[in-house]
Design a protein around this motif. Structure first.
Motif, PDB file in Angstrom:
ATOM      1  N   MET A   1       0.838  -1.190   0.000  1.00 13.42           N
ATOM      2  CA  MET A   1       0.000   0.000   0.000  1.00 13.42           C
ATOM      3  C   MET A   1       0.876   1.243   0.000  1.00 13.42           C
ATOM      4  N   MET A   2       0.489   2.219  -0.793  1.00 15.27           N
ATOM      5  CA  MET A   2       1.248   3.465  -0.846  1.00 15.27           C
ATOM      6  C   MET A   2       0.900   4.309   0.366  1.00 15.27           C
ATOM      7  N   THR A   3       1.845   5.111   0.771  1.00 18.71           N
ATOM      8  CA  THR A   3       1.587   6.001   1.893  1.00 18.71           C
ATOM      9  C   THR A   3       1.195   7.372   1.367  1.00 18.71           C
ATOM     10  N   GLU A   4       0.566   8.152   2.221  1.00 20.19           N
ATOM     11  CA  GLU A   4       0.153   9.506   1.834  1.00 20.19           C
ATOM     12  C   GLU A   4       1.350  10.360   1.433  1.00 20.19           C
ATOM     13  N   GLN A   5       2.529  10.084   2.022  1.00 22.06           N
ATOM     14  CA  GLN A   5       3.698  10.889   1.719  1.00 22.06           C
ATOM     15  C   GLN A   5       4.238  10.618   0.316  1.00 22.06           C
ATOM     16  N   THR A   6       3.908   9.462  -0.245  1.00 18.57           N
ATOM     17  CA  THR A   6       4.396   9.121  -1.563  1.00 18.57           C
ATOM     18  C   THR A   6       3.697   9.987  -2.597  1.00 18.57           C
ATOM     19  N   ALA A   7       4.494  10.629  -3.450  1.00 13.71           N
ATOM     20  CA  ALA A   7       3.904  11.439  -4.511  1.00 13.71           C
ATOM     21  C   ALA A   7       3.354  10.488  -5.564  1.00 13.71           C
ATOM     22  N   ILE A   8       2.028  10.427  -5.672  1.00 12.68           N
ATOM     23  CA  ILE A   8       1.463   9.498  -6.630  1.00 12.68           C
ATOM     24  C   ILE A   8       1.165  10.141  -7.969  1.00 12.68           C
ATOM     25  N   PHE A   9       1.169  11.469  -8.006  1.00 13.61           N
ATOM     26  CA  PHE A   9       0.797  12.127  -9.250  1.00 13.61           C
ATOM     27  C   PHE A   9       1.407  13.511  -9.352  1.00 13.61           C
ATOM     28  N   GLN A  10       1.918  13.795 -10.552  1.00 12.16           N
ATOM     29  CA  GLN A  10       2.359  15.138 -10.896  1.00 12.16           C
ATOM     30  C   GLN A  10       1.793  15.461 -12.268  1.00 12.16           C
ATOM     31  N   VAL A  11       1.296  16.645 -12.439  1.00 12.90           N
ATOM     32  CA  VAL A  11       0.746  17.065 -13.723  1.00 12.90           C
ATOM     33  C   VAL A  11       1.883  17.146 -14.740  1.00 12.90           C
ATOM     34  N   ASP A  12       1.656  16.570 -15.927  1.00 11.20           N
ATOM     35  CA  ASP A  12       2.601  16.701 -17.031  1.00 11.20           C
ATOM     36  C   ASP A  12       2.131  17.876 -17.879  1.00 11.20           C
ATOM     37  N   GLU A  13       2.746  19.027 -17.657  1.00 13.83           N
ATOM     38  CA  GLU A  13       2.332  20.254 -18.348  1.00 13.83           C
ATOM     39  C   GLU A  13       2.515  20.145 -19.857  1.00 13.83           C
ATOM     40  N   GLY A  14       3.427  19.275 -20.308  1.00  7.67           N
ATOM     41  CA  GLY A  14       3.675  19.117 -21.745  1.00  7.67           C
ATOM     42  C   GLY A  14       2.694  18.192 -22.431  1.00  7.67           C
ATOM     43  N   SER A  15       1.874  17.511 -21.671  1.00  6.17           N
ATOM     44  CA  SER A  15       0.925  16.568 -22.244  1.00  6.17           C
ATOM     45  C   SER A  15      -0.304  17.281 -22.776  1.00  6.17           C
ATOM     46  N   ARG A  16      -0.852  16.735 -23.852  1.00  2.99           N
ATOM     47  CA  ARG A  16      -2.093  17.278 -24.393  1.00  2.99           C
ATOM     48  C   ARG A  16      -3.307  16.650 -23.720  1.00  2.99           C
ATOM     49  N   LEU A  17      -3.066  15.658 -22.872  1.00  7.00           N
ATOM     50  CA  LEU A  17      -4.170  15.024 -22.148  1.00  7.00           C
ATOM     51  C   LEU A  17      -4.659  15.940 -21.036  1.00  7.00           C
ATOM     52  N   GLY A  92     -13.247   0.519 -23.015  1.00  6.79           N
ATOM     53  CA  GLY A  92     -13.215   0.869 -24.434  1.00  6.79           C
ATOM     54  C   GLY A  92     -13.412   2.334 -24.720  1.00  6.79           C
ATOM     55  N   ARG A  93     -13.791   3.115 -23.732  1.00  8.36           N
ATOM     56  CA  ARG A  93     -14.027   4.534 -23.964  1.00  8.36           C
ATOM     57  C   ARG A  93     -12.705   5.242 -24.208  1.00  8.36           C
ATOM     58  N   ASN A  94     -12.522   5.682 -25.430  1.00  4.84           N
ATOM     59  CA  ASN A  94     -11.372   6.516 -25.791  1.00  4.84           C
ATOM     60  C   ASN A  94     -10.016   5.878 -25.513  1.00  4.84           C
ATOM     61  N   VAL A  95      -9.952   4.561 -25.347  1.00  8.17           N
ATOM     62  CA  VAL A  95      -8.676   3.924 -25.029  1.00  8.17           C
ATOM     63  C   VAL A  95      -7.689   4.133 -26.166  1.00  8.17           C
ATOM     64  N   ARG A  96      -8.134   3.885 -27.384  1.00  6.77           N
ATOM     65  CA  ARG A  96      -7.240   4.062 -28.532  1.00  6.77           C
ATOM     66  C   ARG A  96      -6.837   5.530 -28.679  1.00  6.77           C
ATOM     67  N   GLU A  97      -7.779   6.428 -28.490  1.00  5.68           N
ATOM     68  CA  GLU A  97      -7.492   7.854 -28.597  1.00  5.68           C
ATOM     69  C   GLU A  97      -6.464   8.293 -27.547  1.00  5.68           C
ATOM     70  N   VAL A  98      -6.623   7.827 -26.334  1.00  3.92           N
ATOM     71  CA  VAL A  98      -5.681   8.164 -25.265  1.00  3.92           C
ATOM     72  C   VAL A  98      -4.303   7.600 -25.600  1.00  3.92           C
ATOM     73  N   ALA A  99      -4.257   6.349 -26.075  1.00  2.00           N
ATOM     74  CA  ALA A  99      -2.977   5.726 -26.423  1.00  2.00           C
ATOM     75  C   ALA A  99      -2.291   6.494 -27.546  1.00  2.00           C
ATOM     76  N   THR A 101      -2.626   9.626 -28.347  1.00  2.00           N
ATOM     77  CA  THR A 101      -2.153  10.910 -27.825  1.00  2.00           C
ATOM     78  C   THR A 101      -0.869  10.724 -27.023  1.00  2.00           C
ATOM     79  N   GLU A 102      -0.819   9.673 -26.206  1.00  2.00           N
ATOM     80  CA  GLU A 102       0.392   9.387 -25.428  1.00  2.00           C
ATOM     81  C   GLU A 102       1.581   9.126 -26.351  1.00  2.00           C
ATOM     82  N   ILE A 103       1.355   8.345 -27.393  1.00  2.00           N
ATOM     83  CA  ILE A 103       2.431   8.022 -28.337  1.00  2.00           C
ATOM     84  C   ILE A 103       2.909   9.288 -29.044  1.00  2.00           C
ATOM     85  N   ARG A 104       1.957  10.099 -29.513  1.00  2.00           N
ATOM     86  CA  ARG A 104       2.316  11.357 -30.169  1.00  2.00           C
ATOM     87  C   ARG A 104       3.131  12.259 -29.250  1.00  2.00           C
ATOM     88  N   ASP A 105       2.685  12.371 -27.990  1.00  2.00           N
ATOM     89  CA  ASP A 105       3.404  13.207 -27.028  1.00  2.00           C
ATOM     90  C   ASP A 105       4.816  12.683 -26.795  1.00  2.00           C
TER      91      ASP A 105
END
Length: 139
Positions: A1-17, A92-99, A101-105
């Motif tokens: 289990m992750m602890t609250e102190q662990t940074a689990i997420f940071q915004v990727d400002e360069g991403s188009r997502l 199935g919702r937007n999975v291909r579209e998200v993938a 976009t990730e590849i393009r980025d």
């Protein structure tokens, strides 16, 4: 289990997502990888919003989406918990579209590092081959 102190997420400002999709993808990844196991509690909406410096409503939207997809269950007054049965596949919702976009980025970031498009193609093919090789080696 992750602890609250662990940074689990940071915004990727360069991403188009959008930020909410970035956060959703990260949480799904952590759940599938086993960082969060069935029964584990996710950080509260408020604490995750503060630690990631994102809007409270964005985190709330992500948690609602994860619940709809079957990854988590919200228990009033207690929090949000990973479900016993995590979905094997996305719905199935937007999975291909998200993938795509990730590849393009990824390609664009490589090119910003000075790689030519041909070098990026070769690097991606090499990565695919390594993944296939590693998958064959695992029992």
């Amino acid at each position: 289990m992750m602890t609250e102190q662990t940074a689990i997420f940071q915004v990727d400002e360069g991403s188009r997502l959008p930020i909410w999709i970035q956060l959703r993808n990260r949480l799904v990844f952590l759940i599938k990888r086993g960082d969060y196991r069935p029964g584990d509690q996710l950080p509260s909406v408020r604490s995750l919003a503060v630690s990631a410096s994102i809007n409270y409503n964005t985190v709330s939207k992500v948690y609602q989406d994860l619940e709809t997809a079957g990854y988590v269950k919200s228990v009033r007054g207690k929090g949000v918990f990973v479900t016993e049965r995590v979905p094997a596949k996305e719905d199935g919702r937007n999975v291909r579209e998200v993938a795509e976009t990730e590849i393009r980025d990824c390609i664009k970031r490589c090119m910003l590092l000075g790689m030519s498009l041909d070098e990026v193609k070769l690097a991606m093919l090499d990565a695919v081959m390594k993944i296939q090789f590693d998958d064959r080696r695992q029992p």
